[in-house]
Design a protein around this motif. Sequence first.
Motif, PDB file in Angstrom:
ATOM      1  N   TYR A   1       0.864  -1.181   0.000  1.00 11.05           N
ATOM      2  CA  TYR A   1       0.000   0.000   0.000  1.00 11.05           C
ATOM      3  C   TYR A   1       0.898   1.228   0.000  1.00 11.05           C
ATOM      4  O   TYR A   1       2.111   1.118   0.194  1.00 11.05           O
TER       5      TYR A   1
ATOM      6  N   LEU B   1       0.218   6.081   3.756  1.00  4.19           N
ATOM      7  CA  LEU B   1      -1.037   5.721   4.413  1.00  4.19           C
ATOM      8  C   LEU B   1      -0.795   4.797   5.592  1.00  4.19           C
ATOM      9  O   LEU B   1       0.163   4.043   5.614  1.00  4.19           O
TER      10      LEU B   1
ATOM     11  N   PHE C   1      -7.434   3.632   1.493  1.00  2.00           N
ATOM     12  CA  PHE C   1      -6.470   2.575   1.775  1.00  2.00           C
ATOM     13  C   PHE C   1      -6.748   1.348   0.924  1.00  2.00           C
ATOM     14  O   PHE C   1      -5.842   0.768   0.334  1.00  2.00           O
TER      15      PHE C   1
END
Lengths: 325, 566
Positions: free
Chosen positions: A172, A176, A184
Motif C-alpha cells: 500500500y 497511508l 487505503f
Amino acid sequence: MRHLLRNLALYAVAAWASLTLNFLIPRLMPGDPASTMFARFRGQLQPEAIDALRVAFGFTNEPLYKQYFTYVVHLFQGDLGLSVAYFPAKVTDVIATGLGWTLLLAGAAVIISFALGTTLGVVATWRRGGWLDSVLPPVLVFLGAFPYFWLAMVLLYVLGFNLGAFPLRHAYDDALAPAFSGEFILSVVQHMMLPASAIVIATLGGWMLSMRSTMVGVLSEDYITMANAKGLSQGRIMFHYAARNALLPNVTGFGMALGFVLSGSLLTEIVFSYPGQGYLLIQAVRNQDYPLMQGIFLTITLAVLGANLLVDILYVWLDPRTRTR
Amino acid sequence: MSRRLLMMCMSLLSLGGLVHCSKSPPEGAQPAPATAPAAVAAPKVTALTVIQEQQASWVRNFNPLLAPGNARWPTRAGIYEPLMIYNTLKGEFVPWLAVKHEWSADNKKLTLSVRPGVKWSDGQPFTARDVAFTFELLKKHKALDFSAVWAFLDGVQVKDDATVEFSLVRPYVPGLVYILHQPIVPEHKWKDVADPVTFTNETPVATGPFTEVKVFQNQIFELGRNPHYWQPGKPAVQSLRFPAYPGNDQANMALLTGELDWAGSFVPDIERVYVAKDKENNHYWFPLVGNTTTLYVNTAKKPFDDVRVRKAISMAIDRDQIVKVAMYGYTRPADATALSDAHKNWHNPKALESGDWTKLDVAKANALLDEAGYKRGEDGVRMTPDKQPMRYEINVVTGWSDWVRASQLIGQHLKQLGIDATLKTYDFSPYFERLQKGEFDMSMGWTSEEPTPYHFYRGLMGSETLRPIGEIAAHNWNRFASKEADELLRAFEGTNDAAEQKKLAGQMQELFVQNAPAIPLFPGPSWGEYNTRRFTNFPSASNPYAKLTPNSSPENLFLMVEVKPK
C-alpha cells in the motif's frame, strides 16, 4: 458424514507427519545457526560472545528426541519459540507481519485465475473450433511456461518502471496507515494489480486446459444429448449439465493451488517488495533460523491441509455419489 | 436449489474475475500519473529516506544492546549513542557522550569524563552512572557483550556524576575502541527491564538525534527528532524514513527513481547506471576504507605451509584484471601489507617496498616453484615433493558475484603456474563453516575492520586466534601463527604511545610481508550513494568529514547530525 470423518483421521496423521518433517529437515542442513549469525557481523562480533549468544538463542546440544518432545509440547501451547534472524521477536509475531498480505495477494490471484480459467475453459469448449478455442490455449500455455517471478520482473520493468503506470513496490502507499477506508483499500488494490497479474497470467492456462479436457468428455455424454433433445436453453446445459460435472477435477486442483498459495508467490513478492512471507522464508533459510522455518512450514502445511479439507467438504456438496457411499 | 446456488457462485466468480481483470488496469492507470511523479518528488520533503537493512517487513525492536541486525538500524548509533566515535577517515576518536579519555601510567585504568548537560529524550539528565550501569548489564548478560569487553575489564566505577573509571585485568589499550563504541542506555529505564536479552524496547528513551518512533508499519517506519538533543540546532533533518526493500535490486531501483536519499548499496557500473540519470543530484563515494578482500590459503596444510608457494600464487594473480572485471574498477590492487586506506596513517614504507609478491610476475612465480621442487607433471600440473598433483578448490559463496568472478579469474591465472584451482561455491553458512574450521585449500574471505592494525594482524598471524583444524576459529582462517607476531601484539597491547604503536604496527607489516600468511587481493570500497535533490552536506571526496556509508556504525552519526535540508 462417514466419508468426512474418515478423512479427518487421515488429516490428523498427515498433520503429524508433516510436523515431524518440519522439525527434522532444517536440522539436516549443513552449518549451524550461531556461526551464521556470527558471520553476519563480519568480524565485528568477538568470538567470546558466540557461546553466550548460543545460550540466549536457546540452542542446546540435547539429544534430538528431547528437542522433538519440547517442540511438540510447545507447539500445542501455540508457542513457536523465538526467531533467530529476528531475535528476540516471537516467531508468531514475525509470521504475523507477512501472513495476511501473502494470503491476500496469492489468495486473490488464485481465485481470479481459477474462476477466469475455468469459465474460459467452459465457454471455449462449448464453442469448440471457435476463435476462443483455437487462439487462447496455445497463447496461455506459452505464457504459463514462464516462471511467475520472470513475468513479475517484466511487468514491473515495463508497466511499473518505464511507464510509471503502477506502483513499484509494497502492499500500500507508504504515506497511508492501514485502515478500513476507501483510500487505503484502493491503494491496496492498486498495489496488488501487477503481482497478482503475474501469478494469474502464469496459471490461467492450466485451469483452462484442464477444464477444457474434462468438458470435452462430458459433452459427449448421453445426458447432454438428452438435455438438448428436451430443448433446454444452451446456457442451462452448458453450466448445469456440462460444467458442473466437468468441474470436479478442477476443484481438486483448486484445493492444491490454495495450499501452495503461501509458498508459490514467494519470488513474486520479492520482486515487488511485497511485505509477505516469501522474504521471511528466505531470511529464515539464510540464517538457519530453525524456529522461523518451522513456523513458516507449519503455516504452509496447515494451509495445504485446510484447503484440502475444504475441497473434501465441497465435494460432498458437488458430487452426490460421495454422499451415498 | 443447489444448482441455482452453484450457478450464482460461478457467475459471480467469473464476473468478479472478469471485472477485476478487464476493468481494473484502467482504474489503476488513472491515479498512476500521480504516483509516478510522487515517487520522484518524495511525499515528505523533511524526511531523509534511507536504506541500510534489507527486509521485506519490519519487526519492531529498538534494543541497542543486541547485536546489529537484530535491532532496527540506527538503534545502536542514531537513537542511542556511544561514548566516542572513531572517524576512520581522520584516524581519530571524536568525543561524543564522553569528552575525554585518559589512561593511567600502567595502562590498566581508563578514566572517562562524560559530557555535561546531555539529557535523555525524556528530559532526565545523562550521567556517568548510566555508563557504569550499561557495562554492568553487559557483565551480567554475556549475550549482550558481543565485543567481549569483559574479557579484559575487571570493573567499572563511578567516581562522580561526570567521571567513570574502568579497571582492566591487564594492559589492553586496543580494547579502548570496544569501550568507547558501546551504546549507552539510561539506568532509570533499564533497571526495571526483566531480561534485557529478549527486550524489544519498543519506545526508546535515548540520547541520540532521532528518538521518536513516529510511524511503525510492516513496510515502513519513521523516526523523529529528539527534543532534548545535546547538539544545539541539530539534527537539521526532521525525520528519517525507512521503507522496506527486500534486496539490492529493489533498493537500487528506488535509488534510480530518486526515492532514496541515502544508501550504502553495491551498484554495478554506477557512473552509467546511477550518476548519468541525474548528474546534478545523483552522487556516490566509494573510499577504499573497508576491509581487505583476501584469498586465504590453509597454511596448516601442505603445500601452503611453504612461504614460497604462497608468494608464487600471489605473484601469478593479475589483480589489475580482477579489480577491473570483478569490481568494476571501484578499487585498486592490494599491496603486500594487506592494509586498506583505513590504515593509511600506519603504513610502513619499508614494508611496502620489500613487498614484491603482490606484483604480477608469472615468470618469477614459476621460477620460485621450480626452485622449491614443485615439478610439472605430464599434464602440465605441478606435483608437490610428496607426489601430490597441485589441484585445489577455492571456496566461494554462491551468488556473491564479485567473489565468484574474482576466483574464476584466479583459477585462470594459476593455470600459468601449473596449479589447477577450481571454483567451488557453497551457500553462505556451509562456506563459512568450512572457512572457520579450516576445511579448505583456498578460500575467499575478508579481514577485520577495526581502528588499528593490531586487530588486523592479530586475526591474520596471532597465536591467540589460532585453532586446530576442525575447530571453529573466529579469525586466523589461514591458520598461521608466529612467535614474533605474538611479541609485537603483546607489546602493542601495553603501550599508549602513538609513536611506539606506529613502530610496532610497522614491524607487524614487515613480518606480514616476509611471511605472506594470506594473499590480499584488493581493499574493499565502503559503499555510499546520496541524492542532493532534497538534502545537502553529505560527506564526499571533496568534503570528507566522515564515511558516507550507513553500513559502518557508529560513524553514520556524523552524517546524521550534519546533513541539512535544501
